[in-house]
Write a protein that holds these residues in place. Structure first.
Motif, PDB file in Angstrom:
ATOM      1  N   TYR A  33      -5.293  -5.630  -4.987  1.00  0.00           N
ATOM      2  CA  TYR A  33      -6.162  -4.434  -4.215  1.00  0.00           C
ATOM      3  C   TYR A  33      -5.077  -3.339  -3.763  1.00  0.00           C
ATOM      4  O   TYR A  33      -5.782  -2.183  -3.536  1.00  0.00           O
ATOM      5  CB  TYR A  33      -7.275  -5.027  -3.070  1.00  0.00           C
ATOM      6  N   CYS A  34      -3.873  -3.422  -3.965  1.00  0.00           N
ATOM      7  CA  CYS A  34      -3.263  -2.231  -3.746  1.00  0.00           C
ATOM      8  C   CYS A  34      -2.674  -1.783  -5.210  1.00  0.00           C
ATOM      9  O   CYS A  34      -1.721  -0.573  -5.205  1.00  0.00           O
ATOM     10  CB  CYS A  34      -1.973  -2.581  -2.974  1.00  0.00           C
ATOM     11  N   GLY A  35      -3.233  -2.168  -6.449  1.00  0.00           N
ATOM     12  CA  GLY A  35      -2.893  -1.826  -7.542  1.00  0.00           C
ATOM     13  C   GLY A  35      -1.398  -1.819  -8.187  1.00  0.00           C
ATOM     14  O   GLY A  35      -1.070  -0.892  -8.606  1.00  0.00           O
ATOM     15  N   LYS A  68      -7.871  -2.522  -9.426  1.00  0.00           N
ATOM     16  CA  LYS A  68      -7.935  -2.312  -8.066  1.00  0.00           C
ATOM     17  C   LYS A  68      -9.067  -1.679  -7.886  1.00  0.00           C
ATOM     18  O   LYS A  68     -10.076  -2.060  -6.748  1.00  0.00           O
ATOM     19  CB  LYS A  68      -6.596  -1.386  -7.576  1.00  0.00           C
ATOM     20  N   SER A  76      -3.565  -1.852 -13.692  1.00  0.00           N
ATOM     21  CA  SER A  76      -3.333  -2.278 -12.377  1.00  0.00           C
ATOM     22  C   SER A  76      -4.637  -1.400 -11.435  1.00  0.00           C
ATOM     23  O   SER A  76      -4.712  -1.921 -10.531  1.00  0.00           O
ATOM     24  CB  SER A  76      -1.948  -2.360 -12.172  1.00  0.00           C
ATOM     25  N   THR A 106     -11.839  -4.155  -8.088  1.00  0.00           N
ATOM     26  CA  THR A 106     -11.963  -5.192  -6.924  1.00  0.00           C
ATOM     27  C   THR A 106     -12.417  -4.625  -5.855  1.00  0.00           C
ATOM     28  O   THR A 106     -13.293  -5.137  -4.890  1.00  0.00           O
ATOM     29  CB  THR A 106     -10.609  -5.589  -6.628  1.00  0.00           C
ATOM     30  N   ASN A 121       0.745  -1.346  -0.078  1.00  0.00           N
ATOM     31  CA  ASN A 121      -0.056  -0.057  -0.014  1.00  0.00           C
ATOM     32  C   ASN A 121       0.694   1.241   0.022  1.00  0.00           C
ATOM     33  O   ASN A 121       0.312   2.508   0.011  1.00  0.00           O
ATOM     34  CB  ASN A 121      -0.762  -0.102   1.382  1.00  0.00           C
TER      35      ASN A 121
END
Length: 451
Positions: free
Chosen positions: A361-363, A426, A422, A429, A340
């Protein structure tokens, strides 16, 4: 009427304990009661590392209990065959008494549902015999669950034999790969999730999948949009992810280094290469040397997790030529906080599912280095379906060379399309866990079912 009371039982490795802890926290936030059953050895180990964490910030509705795994303290618990079969021999006879004792403490809110991770299916049988509902939390991708679920069909269709190894029509399979349904990635038969296992473990997986049918739901830490084609395989599949509880009470088998976050704070945005291979992967010394020298060759800041063994010693020697001046090397750290962080540019990963979903989910774009099990399926999603990463390719000697690491990192960091995809992935998601999101609705429906 009482509140739902879940007895949750993870197989004792971090990749199972932590997702089940995250799910437990989600359930606790929704006014459910949780009894969390660890093996004595696992509980003692995590307690020794993070005594304070397990006691502070703990939702009052989570209560920890333990049972022995049947092994001696000095036994090698990285031998998973030994652990699995010892647990299966010893814990089923002890569980009914534990359930009785827990229920006696709160007769208004008796255990209403048992949630297990893979390898702990015996507990669903115990629950079934006591009239308690059962559920599986699958800690890998839903697609790998679909493949394990399809073992009987793959045998019936003549794609493989009953040992999960000998393949018929081999040239056809190698050229075309296997696809369980359209829109699911093709998988090389050499990369089936169970291919690294011997006949005894393959039989265990096949039998475990039969036992798992006692689970009325198969919960997955994923989202409908990430693996949408997979959910047509069985109506039992229920996506509840991503689990993004950044709770400090997660179980860690190693002391976490916190200095790496201070170090990241001093780095430029999107400048640091993060390298981690999870809690189980082991690589040989020659490959370790190539990785170290590849990181030097990049001449960029890197954060590298080099996990200690069970005795807190590092199994590797750094090569003499390795400078490492640009990077920071730590034994273990909070992956979510790292991914993150604004300083991270990409993630060199083994593509275990927990790491995959955290990266998504942090891209963060991926460089994929799968070793075993479902990691190859996850790599296919990352590179071929979601297109948010590149694969590191082995040379003719079976090594990923320092030149390959240098080349692919440079290629990835120069690819604006991958970075953009990405960040979009994120966003899609995380949409699942907003109040009206797909996973949030599934969670509430699941809790209502448990009532």
């Amino acid at each position: 009427m009482g509140i739902p009371h879940f007895l949750v039982i993870p197989y004792p490795i971090p990749g199972h304990v932590n997702p089940l802890m995250q799910l437990s926290n989600l359930l606790a936030k929704n006014n459910c009661k949780i009894t969390f059953l660890n093996t004595e050895f696992s509980h003692k180990r995590t307690n020794n590392i993070s005594k304070d964490n397990l006691k502070n910030d703990q939702p009052t509705t989570i209560n920890f209990v333990t049972l022995p795994d049947g092994l001696e303290p000095e036994d090698n618990r990285s031998d998973h065959k030994k652990v699995i079969f010892s647990i299966k021999r010893n814990m089923p006879n002890l569980l009914p008494k534990l359930i009785e004792d827990v229920n006696d403490l709160d007769v208004e809110n008796k255990i209403s549902c048992i949630v297990v991770t893979f390898n702990m299916g015996w507990a669903l049988e115990v629950g079934f015999n006591l009239g308690i509902k059962g559920v599986l939390l699958w800690t890998a991708s839903a697609t790998s669950l679909a493949y394990c679920y399809s073992i009987p069909k793959l045998i019936d269709d003549g794609i493989m034999d009953s040992a999960g190894t000998h393949f018929l029509s081999k040239w056809v399979l190698i050229i075309h790969g296997i696809q369980l349904s359209s829109n699911m990635p093709k998988i090389d038969t050499a990369n089936f999730p169970w291919r690294a296992h011997d006949k005894i473990l393959f039989d265990h997986i096949a039998q475990e999948m039969q036992t798992m049918k006692l689970g009325q739901w198969w919960l997955c830490n994923t989202t409908y949009n990430l693996e949408h084609a997979t959910f047509s395989i069985s109506p039992k599949f229920l996506p509840l992810g991503p689990f993004i509880e950044n709770n400090s009470n997660k179980s860690s088998f190693w002391q976490e280094d916190t200095t790496c976050i201070d170090w990241l704070d001093k780095q430029a945005p999107r400048s640091v290469i993060y390298v981690s291979f999870g809690s189980l992967v082991a690589m040989d010394q020659n490959q370790f040397n190539e990785l170290a020298l590849g990181l030097d060759l990049l001449n960029k800041p890197f954060l590298w997790i080099v996990r200690p063994n069970n005795d807190n010693k590092v199994n590797y020697e750094y090569p003499n030529e390795f400078l490492g001046t640009q990077g920071k090397i730590v034994g273990w750290a909070s992956q979510k906080k790292i991914l993150n962080h604004y300083a991270i540019s990409c993630f060199i990963s083994h593509c275990g599912w927990n790491s995959t979903i955290e990266g998504v989910y942090c891209g963060v774009p991926f460089l994929c280095w799968p070793f075993a099990g479902d990691q190859f399926i996850n790599k296919s999603y990352i590179c071929d379906v979601w297109k948010v990463g590149l694969e590191l390719v082995k040379d003719e000697n079976g090594f990923i060379s320092k030149e390959e690491i240098w080349k692919k990192v440079e290629q990835l960091l120069g690819d604006e399309d991958i970075k953009e995809r990405s960040l979009k992935l994120k966003e899609f998601t995380l949409d699942n866990i907003v109040d009206d999101g797909h996973s949030s609705k599934n969670l509430l429906n699941f809790i209502n079912w448990a009532k």
